[in-house]
Design an enzyme around this catalytic site. Structure first.
Site, short mmCIF file in Angstrom:
data_model
loop_
_atom_site.label_atom_id
_atom_site.label_comp_id
_atom_site.label_asym_id
_atom_site.label_seq_id
_atom_site.Cartn_x
_atom_site.Cartn_y
_atom_site.Cartn_z
N ASP A 164 0.86 -1.18 0.00
CA ASP A 164 0.00 0.00 0.00
C ASP A 164 0.90 1.23 0.00
O ASP A 164 2.05 1.18 0.43
CB ASP A 164 -0.91 -0.02 1.24
CG ASP A 164 -1.99 1.06 1.22
OD1 ASP A 164 -2.23 1.66 0.15
OD2 ASP A 164 -2.58 1.32 2.29
N HIS A 165 0.36 2.33 -0.50
CA HIS A 165 1.06 3.61 -0.45
C HIS A 165 0.73 4.30 0.87
O HIS A 165 -0.42 4.67 1.11
CB HIS A 165 0.65 4.49 -1.62
CG HIS A 165 1.17 4.03 -2.94
ND1 HIS A 165 0.42 4.08 -4.11
CD2 HIS A 165 2.36 3.48 -3.29
CE1 HIS A 165 1.14 3.61 -5.11
NE2 HIS A 165 2.32 3.24 -4.64
N PHE A 214 -5.14 4.44 0.48
CA PHE A 214 -6.21 3.59 -0.06
C PHE A 214 -5.81 2.83 -1.32
O PHE A 214 -6.61 2.68 -2.24
CB PHE A 214 -7.48 4.41 -0.34
CG PHE A 214 -7.78 5.48 0.68
CD1 PHE A 214 -7.85 5.18 2.03
CD2 PHE A 214 -8.00 6.80 0.30
CE1 PHE A 214 -8.13 6.16 2.98
CE2 PHE A 214 -8.28 7.78 1.23
CZ PHE A 214 -8.34 7.46 2.57
N HIS A 215 -4.58 2.31 -1.36
CA HIS A 215 -4.11 1.60 -2.55
C HIS A 215 -3.63 0.18 -2.25
O HIS A 215 -2.54 -0.21 -2.69
CB HIS A 215 -2.95 2.38 -3.21
CG HIS A 215 -3.29 3.73 -3.69
ND1 HIS A 215 -2.33 4.69 -4.00
CD2 HIS A 215 -4.49 4.32 -3.95
CE1 HIS A 215 -2.93 5.79 -4.41
NE2 HIS A 215 -4.24 5.60 -4.38
N PRO A 216 -4.38 -0.65 -1.54
CA PRO A 216 -3.89 -2.01 -1.27
C PRO A 216 -3.87 -2.86 -2.55
O PRO A 216 -4.82 -2.86 -3.33
CB PRO A 216 -4.90 -2.55 -0.26
CG PRO A 216 -6.16 -1.78 -0.52
CD PRO A 216 -5.70 -0.41 -0.93
#
Length: 544
Positions: free
Chosen positions: A300-301, A475-477
């Site tokens: 994730d980011h 919110f980038h899983p």
């Protein structure tokens, strides 16, 4: 659950689990042939709530059970043992109905790296046609863009003096101003292009599902939460799901397609006995196929959110606090589809290198003319901007695990942020880079004052601790059912996105990314779904 417990709910060629970003496109493409019967299952409801369509509505959707799964992460040592809210869309359109609307492909090098990992067909030149296949770009068609597709891309509808000044400051230290982040090299600064149409959010449901929901061979079932894949004789033959309190079983003649995302897809695989066998048994699940990579490789980011107080310049904090200006925001949106109600959460993007050792930009800024402690909480009562910055290629790896055998219990999500020395170094470098930009002359006239993390954090140790305090998900899983060579013991799917070791099951969502892309992940997921649909149709129709 046994087959005898579930009501037969029809036979289809394709059963798609998840009507999110990927699932909406897959339903569109797989049902284009009238001979294919397609079932699309979505645990959430319809996107018939006003705030799904007004861009600023994300403020009312994240943390809302009507739209969000309301997940939380496990406490993370790298974040000073904090637990984070972990929003994921629970509605037609999935996370594209609640996200930041930023159109971003990543870097050409991201995809070339996938190809070099032994994944033919996934290099930049291979995947670009799949981005183009559905793009509808405001600037029209050229060698890397296209007009006329379903995925609308537009310019933002307002600019901000404070953001223009930040852009000028970045240019002062050698970060150029650019017009387009989506040509393969995203180094530079620009206002983000957004997935909107005439000032309204353009979700995957609006772009791909609404135009085809009338097709007689496509059935959409909402309120249908998948519980387990039915596996018969080494083949995925259908899906068990719960709807209106009762269990049903849908049969898939060609294949089951998982498009439930990087959290729900590995959860469903593990509930079906596909995953790390010892862990499944410990969770009360009978192992069917030992695939240790299921649920692993979570990336994730992590965004660090420095906040700066300013003076003598407009910010949304003060505009929103003024009742007259707040009222005008509504009028401006209603009459002209312009103004703050059209805003994505972040407006200005900057891609840069935290250190010269990186060949391509390794950090991304999301700069906002506002500040708050976290989304869902009030704006600060003073004028300020936020210079959020994230590590584009984290080396930390987390996991998704079952909490137990209950198919409807939330999984254990542990992103394991800042668990490597490299990630901590990048976090320290990122905070120093923010300060370097803010100290430049173009911003000096606004007297920026660091509010978070605060100037008391100066040495590496205090900056690393500060990163743990102000870090949160962007919110980038991705990556929890990673694509890889069939001889890779951690791979879950092959380059065709078919599950290794089981027939009739394809995964086509963010979970298949072997390595996270260098930017926002929504549009890369659409590309993955586009390519997956093409490969499935070629294989299945060619075999009939």
């Amino acid at each position: 659950m046994h087959a005898s417990d579930a009501k037969a709910a029809g036979e289809f060629d394709y059963v798609i689990v998840g009507a999110g970003t990927a699932g909406c496109l897959l339903a569109n493409r797989l049902s284009a042939n009238p001979a294919n019967r397609v079932l699309l299952l979505e645990a959430g409801g319809r996107d018939n709530y006003l705030w799904f369509h007004i861009p600023v509505g994300y403020l009312f959707l994240i943390g809302n059970p009507r739209a969000d799964w309301l997940y939380r992460t496990a406490p993370s040592p790298g974040l000073n043992n904090r637990s984070l809210l972990y929003p994921r869309g629970r509605v037609l359109g999935g996370s594209s109905a609640i996200n930041g609307m930023i159109y971003m492909r990543g870097q050409a090098a991201d995809y070339d790296n996938w190809a070099q990992m032994g994944l033919p067909g996934w290099g930049w030149n291979d995947v670009l046609p799949y981005f183009l296949q559905h793009e509808d770009h405001f600037a029209g068609s050229d060698d890397v863009h296209r007009a006329g597709g379903e995925w609308r891309v537009e310019k933002p509808r307002m600019t901000w003096e404070i953001l223009d000044a930040f852009r000028d400051a970045a240019e002062t230290i050698g970060i150029p101003k650019v017009e387009d982040f989506n040509r393969g090299d995203n180094f530079g600064s620009s206002y983000f292009q957004v997935n909107q149409r005439r000032g309204l959010r353009w979700s995957a449901a609006r772009g791909f599902l609404d135009p085809v929901r009338h097709r007689p061979n496509l059935e959409i079932r909402t309120g249908a939460e998948a519980a387990r894949i039915d596996i018969q004789s080494g083949c995925a033959s259908g899906v068990f799901y719960r709807r209106d309190g009762a269990f049903e079983r849908a049969t898939a003649k060609s294949r089951v397609v998982l498009a439930a995302g990087a959290i729900a897809t590995p959860k469903l695989l593990m509930l079906s006995g596909i995953g790390p066998a010892a862990e499944l048994a410990q969770a009360g699940i009978t192992p069917h196929l030992d695939r240790p990579g299921v649920g692993a490789n979570l990336q994730d980011h992590l965004q660090l959110r420095p906040v700066y107080k300013v003076s003598g310049v407009r910010t949304l904090n003060m505009d929103y606090a003024n009742l007259a200006k707040r009222a005008w925001m509504g009028v401006e949106f209603a009459l002209f589809r312009r103004g703050p109600m059209t805003l994505a959460p972040s407006q200005l993007g900057v891609f840069a290198k935290s250190d010269a050792r990186y060949a391509t930009p390794n950090v991304q800024f999301h700069v906002q003319p506002l500040s708050l402690d976290k989304f869902g909480e009030p704006l600060h009562p003073f004028p300020a901007f936020t210079a959020s910055v994230c590590n584009l290629r984290p080396s930390s790896r987390g996991h998704v695990r079952l909490a137990g055998p209950d198919p409807f219990a939330a999984p254990i999500i542990d992103p394991n942020y800042l668990s490597t020395g490299e990630d901590r170094n990048v976090a320290i470098e990122s905070l120093r880079l923010v300060r370097r930009i803010v100290s430049q002359k173009p911003l000096a006239r606004y007297s920026p004052e660091e509010f978070r993390p605060g100037l008391q954090a100066q040495d590496n140790e205090s900056l690393a601790r500060a990163a743990g305090e102000i870090g949160t998900t962007i919110f980038h899983p991705v990556g929890t059912a990673k694509m890889g060579r069939r001889d890779d013991p951690q791979a879950v799917v092959d380059a065709s996105l078919n599950l290794i070791g089981l027939d009739g099951l394809t995964v086509a969502d963010a979970s298949v990314m072997p390595v996270i892309t260098s930017g926002n992940t929504n549009s890369p997921v659409l590309m993955i779904a586009e390519k997956a649909a093409s490969m499935m149709l070629a294989a299945d129709e060619g075999g009939r």
